[in-house]
Design a protein around this motif. Structure first.
Motif, PDB file in Angstrom:
ATOM      1  N   SER A  85       0.822  -1.214   0.000  1.00 16.64           N
ATOM      2  CA  SER A  85       0.000   0.000   0.000  1.00 16.64           C
ATOM      3  C   SER A  85       0.850   1.256   0.000  1.00 16.64           C
ATOM      4  O   SER A  85       0.412   2.310  -0.433  1.00 16.64           O
ATOM      5  CB  SER A  85      -0.875   0.052   1.258  1.00 16.64           C
ATOM      6  N   CYS A  86       2.065   1.149   0.533  1.00 17.96           N
ATOM      7  CA  CYS A  86       2.912   2.339   0.652  1.00 17.96           C
ATOM      8  C   CYS A  86       3.669   2.624  -0.647  1.00 17.96           C
ATOM      9  O   CYS A  86       4.387   3.623  -0.736  1.00 17.96           O
ATOM     10  CB  CYS A  86       3.900   2.155   1.796  1.00 17.96           C
ATOM     11  N   ASP A  87       3.509   1.735  -1.640  1.00 20.08           N
ATOM     12  CA  ASP A  87       4.147   1.890  -2.958  1.00 20.08           C
ATOM     13  C   ASP A  87       5.671   1.780  -2.946  1.00 20.08           C
ATOM     14  O   ASP A  87       6.244   1.034  -3.709  1.00 20.08           O
ATOM     15  CB  ASP A  87       3.777   3.237  -3.604  1.00 20.08           C
ATOM     16  N   ALA A  88       6.339   2.541  -2.088  1.00 19.97           N
ATOM     17  CA  ALA A  88       7.807   2.607  -2.151  1.00 19.97           C
ATOM     18  C   ALA A  88       8.491   1.643  -1.196  1.00 19.97           C
ATOM     19  O   ALA A  88       9.692   1.709  -1.008  1.00 19.97           O
ATOM     20  CB  ALA A  88       8.266   4.025  -1.853  1.00 19.97           C
ATOM     21  N   VAL A  89       7.737   0.717  -0.593  1.00 21.62           N
ATOM     22  CA  VAL A  89       8.254  -0.199   0.418  1.00 21.62           C
ATOM     23  C   VAL A  89       8.947   0.614   1.525  1.00 21.62           C
ATOM     24  O   VAL A  89      10.156   0.566   1.721  1.00 21.62           O
ATOM     25  CB  VAL A  89       9.189  -1.272  -0.188  1.00 21.62           C
ATOM     26  N   GLN A  90       8.103   1.342   2.248  1.00 25.86           N
ATOM     27  CA  GLN A  90       8.584   2.261   3.287  1.00 25.86           C
ATOM     28  C   GLN A  90       9.425   1.573   4.358  1.00 25.86           C
ATOM     29  O   GLN A  90      10.320   2.189   4.929  1.00 25.86           O
ATOM     30  CB  GLN A  90       7.387   2.934   3.980  1.00 25.86           C
ATOM     31  N   CYS A  91       9.127   0.300   4.635  1.00 26.26           N
ATOM     32  CA  CYS A  91       9.890  -0.399   5.682  1.00 26.26           C
ATOM     33  C   CYS A  91      11.364  -0.471   5.305  1.00 26.26           C
ATOM     34  O   CYS A  91      12.241  -0.337   6.162  1.00 26.26           O
ATOM     35  CB  CYS A  91       9.312  -1.779   5.951  1.00 26.26           C
ATOM     36  N   ILE A  92      11.639  -0.676   4.009  1.00 23.01           N
ATOM     37  CA  ILE A  92      13.040  -0.725   3.567  1.00 23.01           C
ATOM     38  C   ILE A  92      13.676   0.651   3.757  1.00 23.01           C
ATOM     39  O   ILE A  92      14.796   0.767   4.263  1.00 23.01           O
ATOM     40  CB  ILE A  92      13.147  -1.168   2.090  1.00 23.01           C
ATOM     41  N   LEU A  93      12.928   1.678   3.369  1.00 24.64           N
ATOM     42  CA  LEU A  93      13.469   3.035   3.506  1.00 24.64           C
ATOM     43  C   LEU A  93      13.719   3.372   4.973  1.00 24.64           C
ATOM     44  O   LEU A  93      14.664   4.079   5.317  1.00 24.64           O
ATOM     45  CB  LEU A  93      12.484   4.056   2.911  1.00 24.64           C
ATOM     46  N   ALA A  94      12.864   2.863   5.863  1.00 22.47           N
ATOM     47  CA  ALA A  94      12.971   3.216   7.287  1.00 22.47           C
ATOM     48  C   ALA A  94      14.075   2.445   8.004  1.00 22.47           C
ATOM     49  O   ALA A  94      14.568   2.888   9.046  1.00 22.47           O
ATOM     50  CB  ALA A  94      11.634   2.950   7.979  1.00 22.47           C
ATOM     51  N   CYS A  95      14.468   1.288   7.476  1.00 29.67           N
ATOM     52  CA  CYS A  95      15.435   0.427   8.184  1.00 29.67           C
ATOM     53  C   CYS A  95      16.811   1.098   8.245  1.00 29.67           C
ATOM     54  O   CYS A  95      17.422   1.367   7.199  1.00 29.67           O
ATOM     55  CB  CYS A  95      15.532  -0.922   7.475  1.00 29.67           C
ATOM     56  N   PRO A  96      17.323   1.376   9.465  1.00 30.43           N
ATOM     57  CA  PRO A  96      18.592   2.096   9.561  1.00 30.43           C
ATOM     58  C   PRO A  96      19.831   1.229   9.401  1.00 30.43           C
ATOM     59  O   PRO A  96      20.940   1.750   9.308  1.00 30.43           O
ATOM     60  CB  PRO A  96      18.539   2.677  10.981  1.00 30.43           C
ATOM     61  N   THR A  97      19.652  -0.112   9.373  1.00 32.76           N
ATOM     62  CA  THR A  97      20.840  -0.979   9.365  1.00 32.76           C
ATOM     63  C   THR A  97      21.087  -1.696   8.041  1.00 32.76           C
ATOM     64  O   THR A  97      22.102  -2.372   7.899  1.00 32.76           O
ATOM     65  CB  THR A  97      20.686  -2.081  10.438  1.00 32.76           C
ATOM     66  N   GLY A  98      20.143  -1.608   7.110  1.00 34.89           N
ATOM     67  CA  GLY A  98      20.299  -2.375   5.866  1.00 34.89           C
ATOM     68  C   GLY A  98      19.858  -3.817   6.021  1.00 34.89           C
ATOM     69  O   GLY A  98      20.095  -4.638   5.143  1.00 34.89           O
ATOM     70  N   SER A  99      19.197  -4.143   7.147  1.00 34.90           N
ATOM     71  CA  SER A  99      18.654  -5.506   7.299  1.00 34.90           C
ATOM     72  C   SER A  99      17.538  -5.728   6.295  1.00 34.90           C
ATOM     73  O   SER A  99      17.283  -6.838   5.855  1.00 34.90           O
ATOM     74  CB  SER A  99      18.085  -5.693   8.710  1.00 34.90           C
ATOM     75  N   LEU A 100      16.839  -4.631   5.974  1.00 33.54           N
ATOM     76  CA  LEU A 100      15.892  -4.624   4.858  1.00 33.54           C
ATOM     77  C   LEU A 100      16.549  -3.772   3.787  1.00 33.54           C
ATOM     78  O   LEU A 100      16.953  -2.642   4.051  1.00 33.54           O
ATOM     79  CB  LEU A 100      14.551  -4.003   5.255  1.00 33.54           C
ATOM     80  N   THR A 101      16.647  -4.309   2.608  1.00 35.97           N
ATOM     81  CA  THR A 101      17.383  -3.581   1.583  1.00 35.97           C
ATOM     82  C   THR A 101      16.816  -3.858   0.196  1.00 35.97           C
ATOM     83  O   THR A 101      16.321  -4.959  -0.078  1.00 35.97           O
ATOM     84  CB  THR A 101      18.884  -3.952   1.630  1.00 35.97           C
ATOM     85  N   TYR A 102      16.863  -2.875  -0.678  1.00 37.95           N
ATOM     86  CA  TYR A 102      16.420  -3.070  -2.057  1.00 37.95           C
ATOM     87  C   TYR A 102      17.343  -4.039  -2.782  1.00 37.95           C
ATOM     88  O   TYR A 102      16.931  -4.860  -3.568  1.00 37.95           O
ATOM     89  CB  TYR A 102      16.427  -1.741  -2.825  1.00 37.95           C
ATOM     90  N   LYS A 103      18.636  -3.887  -2.502  1.00 38.61           N
ATOM     91  CA  LYS A 103      19.617  -4.692  -3.233  1.00 38.61           C
ATOM     92  C   LYS A 103      20.684  -5.172  -2.252  1.00 38.61           C
ATOM     93  O   LYS A 103      21.297  -4.362  -1.557  1.00 38.61           O
ATOM     94  CB  LYS A 103      20.268  -3.818  -4.312  1.00 38.61           C
ATOM     95  N   LYS A 104      20.844  -6.474  -2.214  1.00 37.37           N
ATOM     96  CA  LYS A 104      21.801  -7.043  -1.257  1.00 37.37           C
ATOM     97  C   LYS A 104      23.230  -6.748  -1.686  1.00 37.37           C
ATOM     98  O   LYS A 104      23.561  -6.889  -2.870  1.00 37.37           O
ATOM     99  CB  LYS A 104      21.571  -8.549  -1.185  1.00 37.37           C
ATOM    100  N   PRO A 105      24.107  -6.335  -0.747  1.00 40.19           N
ATOM    101  CA  PRO A 105      25.502  -6.105  -1.118  1.00 40.19           C
ATOM    102  C   PRO A 105      26.171  -7.388  -1.593  1.00 40.19           C
ATOM    103  O   PRO A 105      25.791  -8.482  -1.154  1.00 40.19           O
ATOM    104  CB  PRO A 105      26.149  -5.605   0.176  1.00 40.19           C
TER     105      PRO A 105
END
Ligand code: SF4
Ligand code: SF4
Length: 295
Positions: free
Chosen positions: A110-130
């Motif tokens: 519903s948030c379109d931009a996957v807000q949880c990923i944007l909010a995660c300060p540690t990169g535990s949620l990430t668009y692209k894995k290192p």
């Protein structure tokens, strides 16, 4: 000067008494070991249960996720449908770690931009894995999944590289479509608290699923409410009795969001999401699984 008084000697323990004491000591050691062992054994199902948890979108592999998430709850705060919950005591070592129970409330993007990923300060949620972290075999999406709600936007994709799970028709005989049945009413009954956004109502405001009843000649809720383009479709198959029926088939763009599991009106759900799973191709329904019509 008086001679020093000799301290009375402690009488030597009889052999029988010594053996009794040794038995008591060994018993208490055994008991303590048993208690510790049993409590450790108790963690085995807890650990395996936590390994099956569906994590929020963009989550790293389970071990990387558990070690990098600082349990700050930022992802929980921003989710517009409150899909993300923090693990409790039954999650054992995953206590405080975010997860999603899709049957209760799936992530419908519903948030379109996957807000949880944007909010995660540690990169535990990430668009692209290192590159130094492992990618599960088969978990990488061939193409960025297109969100149906954003299809006409300049940036229609989810930007996710890895799926969080994969949907599976786990109980084909319970599926209304496989049975050739329609569906009328509220997807999960009047008491269900889950929410979802409906494009025909308001793109930006998720509403309770109970406020969006259905009247379908053939159930296709998992297909029609899937937020990802081309992730699931109804396909014909020939049943054991020779009749032509339809079945939901999960396709490669499925990201494992769990909307299909949430809305499925069968109880328990005919379709479920396997957390952290990989996509194994299109699974065809064997004709033999066709259920007998109730007499
Ligand atoms: S929503 Fe459930 S019952 Fe309906 S077609 Fe999908 S799997 Fe079958
Ligand atoms: S098939 Fe199910 S789990 Fe997969 S993307 Fe669609 S709704 Fe989500």
């Amino acid at each position: 000067m008086n001679a020093p008084v000799e301290k009375p000697k402690k009488p030597a323990m009889s052999l029988e008494k010594a053996a009794k004491a040794r038995r008591k000591f060994l018993q208490s050691v055994g008991l303590t070991g048993g208690v510790v062992g049993l409590s450790l054994l108790g963690y085995i199902p807890v650990l395996s249960a936590s390994a099956q948890r569906l994590r929020p979108p963009g989550a790293l592999n389970e071990s990387d996720f558990l070690s990098s998430c600082i349990k700050c709850g930022q992802c929980v705060q921003v989710c517009p449908v409150q899909a993300i919950k923090l693990g409790d005591l039954i999650d054992g070592f995953g206590v405080g770690v975010p997860h999603i129970d899709p049957r209760q409330q799936a992530c419908d993007f519903s948030c379109d931009a996957v807000q949880c990923i944007l909010a995660c300060p540690t990169g535990s949620l990430t668009y692209k894995k290192p590159p130094f972290l492992n990618i599960r075999e088969g978990a990488l999406l061939a193409a960025a999944p297109i969100l149906k709600a954003k299809e006409n936007d300049p940036e229609p994709t989810l930007n996710l590289k890895e799926r969080i799970g994969v949907a599976r028709l786990a109980r084909p005989s319970a599926c209304l479509a496989v049975q050739g049945k329609g569906f009328k009413g509220q997807a999960r009954g009047a008491g269900f608290a889950g929410k979802m956004r409906y494009m025909d109502v308001d793109r930006w405001k998720p509403i309770p699923i109970t406020e969006h009843p259905y009247d379908l000649p053939l159930c296709d809720l998992c297909v029609r409410e899937c937020p990802v383009k081309g992730a699931i479709e109804l396909r014909p198959f020939t049943a054991a009795d020779g009749t032509s029926r339809m079945q939901p088939v999960v396709l490669e763009p499925c990201v494992g969001c769990g909307v299909c599991e949430m809305v499925c009106p069968a109880e328990p759900a005919a379709i479920i999401v396997d957390a952290q799973a990989t996509w194994h191709g299109e699974v065809a329904l064997a004709p033999a699984v066709t259920p007998k019509e109730p007499s």
